[in-house]
Structure formats: structure tokens, C-alpha cells
Design a protein around this motif. Sequence first.
Motif, PDB file in Angstrom:
ATOM      1  N   VAL A  45       2.553  -0.786  -5.086  1.00 56.64           N
ATOM      2  CA  VAL A  45       1.707   0.275  -5.690  1.00 56.64           C
ATOM      3  C   VAL A  45       2.312   0.563  -3.934  1.00 56.64           C
ATOM      4  O   VAL A  45       1.957   0.306  -2.866  1.00 56.64           O
ATOM      5  CB  VAL A  45      -0.192  -0.027  -5.486  1.00 56.64           C
ATOM      6  CG1 VAL A  45      -0.332   1.247  -5.595  1.00 56.64           C
ATOM      7  CG2 VAL A  45      -0.615  -0.650  -7.070  1.00 56.64           C
ATOM      8  N   LEU A  46       2.134   1.974  -3.760  1.00 56.80           N
ATOM      9  CA  LEU A  46       2.775   2.387  -2.910  1.00 56.80           C
ATOM     10  C   LEU A  46       1.548   4.202  -2.598  1.00 56.80           C
ATOM     11  O   LEU A  46       1.781   5.124  -3.438  1.00 56.80           O
ATOM     12  CB  LEU A  46       4.623   3.469  -3.174  1.00 56.80           C
ATOM     13  CG  LEU A  46       4.618   3.723  -2.028  1.00 56.80           C
ATOM     14  CD1 LEU A  46       4.400   3.271  -0.509  1.00 56.80           C
ATOM     15  CD2 LEU A  46       5.787   4.533  -2.397  1.00 56.80           C
ATOM     16  N   LEU A  47       0.953   4.169  -1.706  1.00 59.70           N
ATOM     17  CA  LEU A  47       0.275   5.212  -1.200  1.00 59.70           C
ATOM     18  C   LEU A  47       0.912   5.947  -0.126  1.00 59.70           C
ATOM     19  O   LEU A  47       1.411   5.150   1.339  1.00 59.70           O
ATOM     20  CB  LEU A  47      -1.054   4.174  -0.386  1.00 59.70           C
ATOM     21  CG  LEU A  47      -2.172   4.231  -1.745  1.00 59.70           C
ATOM     22  CD1 LEU A  47      -3.486   3.624  -0.428  1.00 59.70           C
ATOM     23  CD2 LEU A  47      -2.308   4.930  -2.555  1.00 59.70           C
ATOM     24  N   VAL A  48       1.223   7.004  -1.099  1.00 58.33           N
ATOM     25  CA  VAL A  48       1.764   8.501  -0.003  1.00 58.33           C
ATOM     26  C   VAL A  48       1.186   9.704   0.469  1.00 58.33           C
ATOM     27  O   VAL A  48       0.060   9.566  -0.413  1.00 58.33           O
ATOM     28  CB  VAL A  48       3.043   8.356  -0.199  1.00 58.33           C
ATOM     29  CG1 VAL A  48       4.104   7.364  -0.232  1.00 58.33           C
ATOM     30  CG2 VAL A  48       3.069   9.350  -1.517  1.00 58.33           C
ATOM     31  N   GLY A  49       1.429  10.699   1.373  1.00 59.97           N
ATOM     32  CA  GLY A  49       0.761  11.437   1.446  1.00 59.97           C
ATOM     33  C   GLY A  49      -0.752  11.288   2.855  1.00 59.97           C
ATOM     34  O   GLY A  49      -0.926  10.630   2.826  1.00 59.97           O
ATOM     35  N   GLY A  50      -0.988  12.920   3.217  1.00 57.40           N
ATOM     36  CA  GLY A  50      -1.510  12.948   3.826  1.00 57.40           C
ATOM     37  C   GLY A  50      -3.146  11.801   3.764  1.00 57.40           C
ATOM     38  O   GLY A  50      -3.549  11.906   5.404  1.00 57.40           O
TER      39      GLY A  50
END
Length: 334
Positions: free
Chosen positions: A256-261
Motif C-alpha cells: 500500500v502506497l500513500l501519496v498526495g498532500g
Amino acid sequence: MIVLGIESSAHTFGASVVQDSEPYILSDVRRKYVPEKGGIHPKEASLHHITHGPQAVREALRAAGVSPKDLDGIAVALGPGLGPCLRVGATFARALAAYFRKPLIPVNHAVAHIEIGRLFSGFHDPLVVYLSGGNTIIAAYAEGRYRIFGETLDIALGNFIDTLARELGLAPPYIIEGRHVLELCAEKGSKFIEELPYIVKGQDVSFSGLLTAALRLAASKRVSKEDICLTSVEIAYSSIVEVAERGLAHTGKKEVLLVGGVAASPMLKGKFEAMCRSRGVKLSVVPPKYAVDNGAMIAWTGLLALRHGVTVSPEEAYVNQRWKLDGVDLPWMG
Ligand code: FE2
């Protein structure tokens, strides 16, 4: 291979030079438009980019120790984003590509958020949770493109927490020492308010009903601001984790990859860590510096695309404010 990337889709004008071996990022220059009050004003932001863009590009080249003739390509974010802002970066990139006779590489801003996350995580094929002011998307790669396995039915998570913080009188500024003011307020809360709605519909989340209910409750002064913040972030984050977990079950991905501000939130990360531990999958969160908009993510995605011959002629490099994540072919993923 050396690529210059230009980002200008919203409040940040970013220029960066990357290469295909370590250290990948040779320079990363950012100029951020900060509105005097309220949200981003597209025309003002575009004027900011016009004013500061040329210097940012020059600085990025100088810091990387390269001249335009050393470049193998020029990448630019052509969407999604605010039209007037996107057009500034597109104009600079088209002019540079035409003048120096370099390949011009069209980059989707959402794909770039994911690709910079993949670079730092080392993950090959993760379930992606992309959370920002304008996006709330659960996506994963399948058959040539990122496919969407869940999204918001109304406002994005970042929009929700920013608006709630502003309406409760906590912001601006929205971020204090790297933490969102809504979370700082939530940490002082002690009681979960049962009457606020938790909304998950199928694979999708919804925050506008929660926002309205939280603001109505705040106006009634029956409960503390701190408890409203605590309950609101608990509900919003838990709903994201729930749909992400379903996305994992559906796709069978092992990362699982969390991206964004909004990915930089420690509270959100804590919830994802618990879920990923229980399912035996790996978790990675994009470094806070690269969670927000930047030129390096555009340059890096441009480099991946250029390796597979993805270019566009300057005459045809139009911006697309609504360029969808699942509308982009990803030849480098196969
Ligand atoms: Fe972004």
C-alpha cells in the motif's frame, strides 16, 4: 538520461532536473503562491507562476549543473489542475522544447504523484491511496493503466479537512510545524460524538454530509470544537482505510502506497499501519517533502515516459484540466 520537469497545476511552480541513476533528483526548485486569504485564486496563481517561473527554471538547471543542451527531454504537467496555472507551465515547456529542439513529454499530475511515491518506496505494484486537496482516489495498476477502485463521491479529503478547519476558525495557516491544525485540535479532544455520519457507499467515500453535520453541531455549541475535530478526522480517515482495505481484498496487491498532500498525516499513517499489519501487507508513505506538488515528480514521470518514447509535439501539447488518472497509458509498468 536527464530530464527537466515543470509543474504549475495549482499553487506551486516547480522546476526540477532528474537523471536515471542515483542520485535521481539533481535539483528541485519550488515557488509557492500563498493567497492573502481564502482559497487559491487561479488567475492570481497563474500571474505568480508567470512572474517566478523563468527564474525557477534557471535555478533548477544551475543547481543541477546542466545546460538546456544537456537535456534529453522536457516534461510538463498538462493536467489535471487549474487551467490558467497549467497553461503557464505548458507555455514555458513548449517554448523551451521548440527552441532547444528537445522532446516534449506530457505528464499527468496524478500519475506523477504516484510515480514519485513508487520511486521512494521501491514498491513495484502497490495499491495506491492518493489523497490531496482535490483528490481522494484508491487506485491500482491493471492492464496498462492505473484503475480506480474507490473515490470520493463529493469533496476530496484535503478539501474537507481544510474547509472544516477554516470554518471552525482554526485556519489559516492550515499547517503548523508540519501538522494540520485540524489534527492538532483533534488531539485535544476526548469524546467521540456518535451523531456525526460515517458514509461509505460501496467502494466510495463521501465527506460533504459529514462537513455539514460537523458545522451545524459547532454552531449549536452543544459540544466542544476539539471533540468535533476528533470525531471528524476519526470518521474521515477510517472511511478511507475501509475502502482501501476492500481495494486490497479485491486486487490482491501486497503493498500500500500513500501519496498526495494529505498522505503526510501521522494520524492517517497510524491507521494504515494497523490495517496493513493485520493483512500482512507492506506500507509506504511518500516523504512529506514529495507529498506536496513539486517539479521532481513531473521530471521523474517524464523520464519513465521518455524511455518508452512517450512524447508530444509542442503544437499539440494542450492542457487538459480534467485529465483522468485512468486515462493515461503506462508503458513503463508492464
Ligand atoms: Fe497535486
